[in-house]
Design an enzyme around this catalytic site. Structure first.
Site, PDB file in Angstrom:
ATOM      1  N   CYS A  45       0.648  -1.055   0.024  1.00 23.98           N
ATOM      2  CA  CYS A  45       0.152   0.157   0.021  1.00 23.98           C
ATOM      3  C   CYS A  45       0.901   1.263   0.120  1.00 23.98           C
ATOM      4  CB  CYS A  45      -1.066  -0.192   1.204  1.00 23.98           C
ATOM      5  SG  CYS A  45      -2.062  -1.466   1.379  1.00 23.98           S
TER       6      CYS A  45
HETATM    7  C1  BEZ Z   1       0.572  -4.439   1.587  1.00 17.07           C
HETATM    8  O1  BEZ Z   1      -0.036  -3.438   1.433  1.00 17.07           O
HETATM    9  O2  BEZ Z   1       1.840  -4.730   1.715  1.00 17.07           O
HETATM   10  C2  BEZ Z   1      -0.177  -5.580   2.166  1.00 17.07           C
HETATM   11  C3  BEZ Z   1      -1.275  -5.532   2.963  1.00 17.07           C
HETATM   12  C4  BEZ Z   1      -2.240  -6.586   3.185  1.00 17.07           C
HETATM   13  C5  BEZ Z   1      -1.671  -7.961   2.885  1.00 17.07           C
HETATM   14  C6  BEZ Z   1      -0.724  -8.115   2.335  1.00 17.07           C
HETATM   15  C7  BEZ Z   1       0.157  -7.067   2.013  1.00 17.07           C
END
Ligand code: BEZ
Length: 212
Positions: A45
């Protein structure tokens, strides 16, 4: 029932990182991209929001306003934005919606319980100036989206909204486009003065009409 292409994008009021907003008022007559991410302070994210901020001028050029949403609270958003700005070398100035009550997530079907009970998946909606949904994308948490692809689709949506053309596989802004089947070949020459290339009676190309 999930939102589908052509449906009206629901309006909402929300707390965001730039203050309280009414979604429709914020969009005005612009196009909109509303996209959810699973959670703040997560790596994928962080790169997605950084990439979106880095493409600010590209979205502005296309008259598109971007809004991100997750179910995290506002204070968490604010702290995380500092991290994004620092690590991605950007300035996030589009709104991050703090959707603690899940109002937006539920309106837009961004929680897929068989994927995660508690967090939004990576949903993305492109909304036209008529407030209708023009594109939906859903990615799992483990896969970051390609924001160049989002811009490419917006180019196609904005072009095909105003001209009787469609865009072929892998099309990019500036490349030849397809004349839609509704246009008769005898009318195509007048409608597309830049030229008509007929490969098959149903497969006809013309240079992109809205570029010099
Ligand atoms: C991420 O944004 O890195 C992420 C968020 C939830 C699960 C896996 C990765």
């Amino acid at each position: 029932m999930s939102l589908r292409l052509g449906d009206i994008a629901p309006n909402f009021q929300a707390k965001t990182s730039i203050g309280d907003i009414d979604f429709y008022e914020y969009l005005g007559n612009s196009w909109g991209v509303l996209f959810s991410h699973p959670a703040d302070y997560t790596p994928v994210c962080t790169t997605e929001l950084g990439r979106t901020a880095a493409l600010k001028d590209e979205f502005a050029k296309r008259n598109v306003k971007v809004l991100a949403v997750s179910v995290d609270p506002l204070d968490k958003h604010i702290g995380w934005i500092n991290d994004i700005n620092e690590t991605q070398n950007v300035s996030v100035d589009f709104p991050l919606i703090a959707d603690e009550t899940r109002e937006v997530a539920n309106l837009y079907g961004m929680i897929h319980p068989n994927s995660s009970e508690n967090f939004t998946v990576r949903s993305l909606f492109v909304i036209g100036p008529d407030k209708k949904i023009k594109l939906t994308l859903t990615y799992p948490a483990s896969t970051g989206r390609n924001f160049i692809e989002v811009l490419r689709v917006i180019d196609s949506l904005q072009l095909t909204a105003n001209h009787s053309v469609a865009t072929p596989a892998d099309w990019k802004h500036g490349e030849d486009v397809i004349i839609t089947p509704a246009v008769k070949t005898e009318d195509a020459y007048e409608k597309f003065p830049k030229g008509v290339k007929i490969v098959k009676p149903y497969l006809r190309y013309t240079p992109q009409p809205n570029v010099d």
